[in-house]
Design a protein around this motif. Structure first.
Motif, mmCIF file in Angstrom:
data_model
loop_
_atom_site.group_PDB
_atom_site.id
_atom_site.type_symbol
_atom_site.label_atom_id
_atom_site.label_comp_id
_atom_site.label_asym_id
_atom_site.label_seq_id
_atom_site.Cartn_x
_atom_site.Cartn_y
_atom_site.Cartn_z
ATOM 1 N N CYS A 74 0.827 -1.211 0.000
ATOM 2 C CA CYS A 74 0.000 0.000 0.000
ATOM 3 C C CYS A 74 0.859 1.258 0.000
ATOM 4 O O CYS A 74 1.297 1.719 1.053
ATOM 5 N N ASN B 259 -9.080 -0.299 -0.093
ATOM 6 C CA ASN B 259 -8.753 0.738 0.892
ATOM 7 C C ASN B 259 -9.693 1.932 0.840
ATOM 8 O O ASN B 259 -9.743 2.731 1.765
ATOM 9 N N ALA C 61 -11.884 2.455 3.866
ATOM 10 C CA ALA C 61 -11.288 2.726 5.178
ATOM 11 C C ALA C 61 -12.254 3.546 6.030
ATOM 12 O O ALA C 61 -12.681 4.629 5.639
ATOM 13 N N HIS D 25 -8.105 -2.866 4.048
ATOM 14 C CA HIS D 25 -7.237 -2.004 4.849
ATOM 15 C C HIS D 25 -7.370 -2.370 6.326
ATOM 16 O O HIS D 25 -8.487 -2.514 6.840
ATOM 17 N N GLU E 85 -4.164 -5.949 4.612
ATOM 18 C CA GLU E 85 -2.855 -5.273 4.617
ATOM 19 C C GLU E 85 -2.799 -4.419 5.874
ATOM 20 O O GLU E 85 -3.799 -3.808 6.255
ATOM 21 N N GLY F 106 1.466 2.197 3.899
ATOM 22 C CA GLY F 106 0.617 3.380 3.821
ATOM 23 C C GLY F 106 1.396 4.632 3.426
ATOM 24 O O GLY F 106 0.925 5.746 3.649
#
Lengths: 251, 273
Positions: A10, A136, A139, A160, A184, A211
């Motif tokens: 990510c 993601n 999120a 996420h 992840e 991230g």
């Protein structure tokens, strides 16, 4: 790292609308500094650029600035009904031609409902081709994620891991219910939580991720290295799982 | 071909943590909790599990407030009992809830009984919904001021209860209190800087929730120097290796890393406390 291959699941590159962010060279410099071998990248501004532009720009950026091919990009989907992306067959062929093996979506920026009506044609094909879909965009939107996965229970996908403050009450039901769900762990800072999830659901369901550029790549590397798992599981999570997922994609 | 990376550089703190899981110095975790929390599943929230996790990385002192004190009525004695059972590592902040003034006075009356384990007070203004400048805290702040105690305050940028301007006002009002600004007024780094620079040296930024955020520790060190920054994890919320990983991953000197992880706490509390 010599002892471990790290493949960051990510990362984001490219300038944002509100401010500039590190580009490819910045990411590669950080990867060298921390010993990250490869990374999967999305565009910081995919929400504003739109899916087609973000997909095209990412490929161009990587072609120009990543001669060693340490980076792989993730392409963004849109609803099939408006004709903005090629039909699924052509779209997946184009992915293959451009060396793209993973997908994502930005429904809340691109203003559509993430469901079977809008994305079914593409995501059914993604399931057949075992293309991992990075989720993601959900999120913090757990209700939406749960609803989405009810519509695509067989999706090969990556969720996420959270926003620092542990989300096991959200994550564990998904890992239990859907065999294709992976996590992840950028932002998953739970003490020894990686080991707990690996023991419950298998190390193959977990992916190292930083991230970047919000987070540095080093913190979660040390977290994984001393997670309490054995070397084999650590190696899977550090990079082998993602490598395998991308190798199997589009087959 | 990858260049030699952070973790491979010989005789460095980063290499030591990578290879051995700990370094050649102790770590002082100045911001922890204990007990169950309503909003989250925490597998390791009681003393034995927390200590086992913290000791792996070399934590010498784990300074915590108990959730039963912050959200309930009897937690400080529970915290003290945990300290008695684990005197080599645990130290406690006496949790203060300004919405219960009688209880607050009762708990503070017990402070000396809980010494040497009790090292200061803990305020959680965002959750108790009482501004740090409210008179409801006066009794506790006077108590801390008379004894020159540390007060660990939850702080957060733009909070109406413990945001930057409020913290600046209260720390200037109590120059003898050692304010530990939990989370360093997260996001409002200008106020964090002002809180350090516009006082008599009685304020420290505490890092919980920051290590791992790319570039923030570097920015704080550049603004205020590493001598005013303390390490913390919110354990059982955050993993010690993630947090130490965030500190050693920051582009700061090894002296800065040592200051943050143990030297500053040594300077505040002495070698044995």
């Amino acid at each position: 790292m010599k002892e471990l291959m790290f493949f960051d699941a990510c990362c984001r590159v490219g300038d944002g609308v509100e401010r500039p962010y590190p580009g490819i060279s910045g990411l590669l410099a950080d990867m060298d500094h921390f010993g990250v071998d490869r990374a999967l990248v999305q565009h910081n501004s995919a929400g504003f650029l739109g899916a087609e532009n973000a997909n095209r720009i990412l490929v161009q950026m990587l072609e120009k600035e990543d001669p060693e091919k340490r980076l792989e990009c993730v392409w963004n989907l849109l609803p099939s009904q408006c004709g903005e992306l090629p039909e699924p067959e052509a779209f997946f062929s184009s992915m293959k031609e451009n060396g793209v093996h993973a997908l994502t979506l930005d429904p809340f920026s691109h203003r559509y409902i993430p469901c079977r009506l809008t994305l079914g044609k593409y995501l059914d094909e993604a399931v057949k081709r075992k293309v991992p879909v990075f989720l993601n965009c959900f999120a913090g939107k757990w209700d939406d994620l749960y609803a989405f996965l009810r519509e695509f229970p067989d999706l090969y996908c990556v969720v996420h891991g959270g926003d620092k403050w542990g989300r096991d009450r959200h994550l564990r039901p998904l890992l239990e219910a859907y065999a294709g769900v992976h996590v992840e762990f950028s932002g998953y800072w739970v003490p020894e939580g990686i080991a707990d999830l690996a023991k419950l659901y298998g190390a193959k369901r977990l992916l190292y991720a930083s991230g970047f550029p919000r987070y540095n790549q080093g913190a979660s590397m040390l977290q994984l290295k001393h997670s309490g798992l054995d070397a084999q599981d650590i190696a899977l999570i550090a990079g082998k799982n993602l490598e395998t997922m991308l190798e199997e994609s589009l087959c | 071909m990858l260049k030699q990376c952070l973790w491979e550089k010989n005789n460095t703190i980063a290499q030591s943590f990578w290879q051995n899981g700990k370094a050649d110095f102790p770590i002082y975790d100045m911001h922890a909790h204990m007990g169950k929390h309503y909003a989250i599943y925490m597998a390791r929230c009681e003393a034995a599990d927390m200590i086992r996790h913290a000791e792996r990385i070399g934590v010498k002192r784990l300074c915590f407030s108990h959730y039963a004190a912050l959200y309930g009525t009897d937690g400080n004695e529970i915290a003290a009992e945990n300290c008695r059972q684990h005197p080599d590592i645990l130290r406690m902040y006496v949790g203060i809830n300004p919405n219960y003034p009688q209880l607050m006075r009762k708990e503070l009356a017990n402070f000396d009984k809980w010494r040497p384990y009790a090292i200061g007070l803990k305020f959680l203004a965002d959750y108790h919904k009482v501004k740090m400048t409210d008179p409801a805290y006066s009794y506790a702040l006077d108590f801390a001021s008379e004894r020159e105690l540390p007060v660990l305050c939850h702080t957060w940028g733009n909070s109406p209860f413990n945001g930057g301007p409020i913290m600046l006002e209260i720390i200037q009002r109590y120059p003898k209190v050692k304010f530990f600004l939990g989370h360093s007024i997260f996001g409002d780094w200008d106020s964090a800087e002002r809180c350090i620079k516009e006082n008599d040296g009685n304020v420290y930024l505490e890092l919980t929730a920051i290590p791992g955020e790319r570039g923030i520790i570097e920015d704080l060190v550049r603004r205020v120097g590493s001598e005013h920054i303390l390490y913390g994890t919110d354990l059982p919320w955050f993993d010690e290796y993630q947090a130490v990983g965030g500190v050693v991953s920051a582009d700061i000197s090894e002296d800065d890393v040592r200051n943050i992880l143990y030297r500053n706490a040594d300077n505040i509390f002495g070698k044995e406390w």
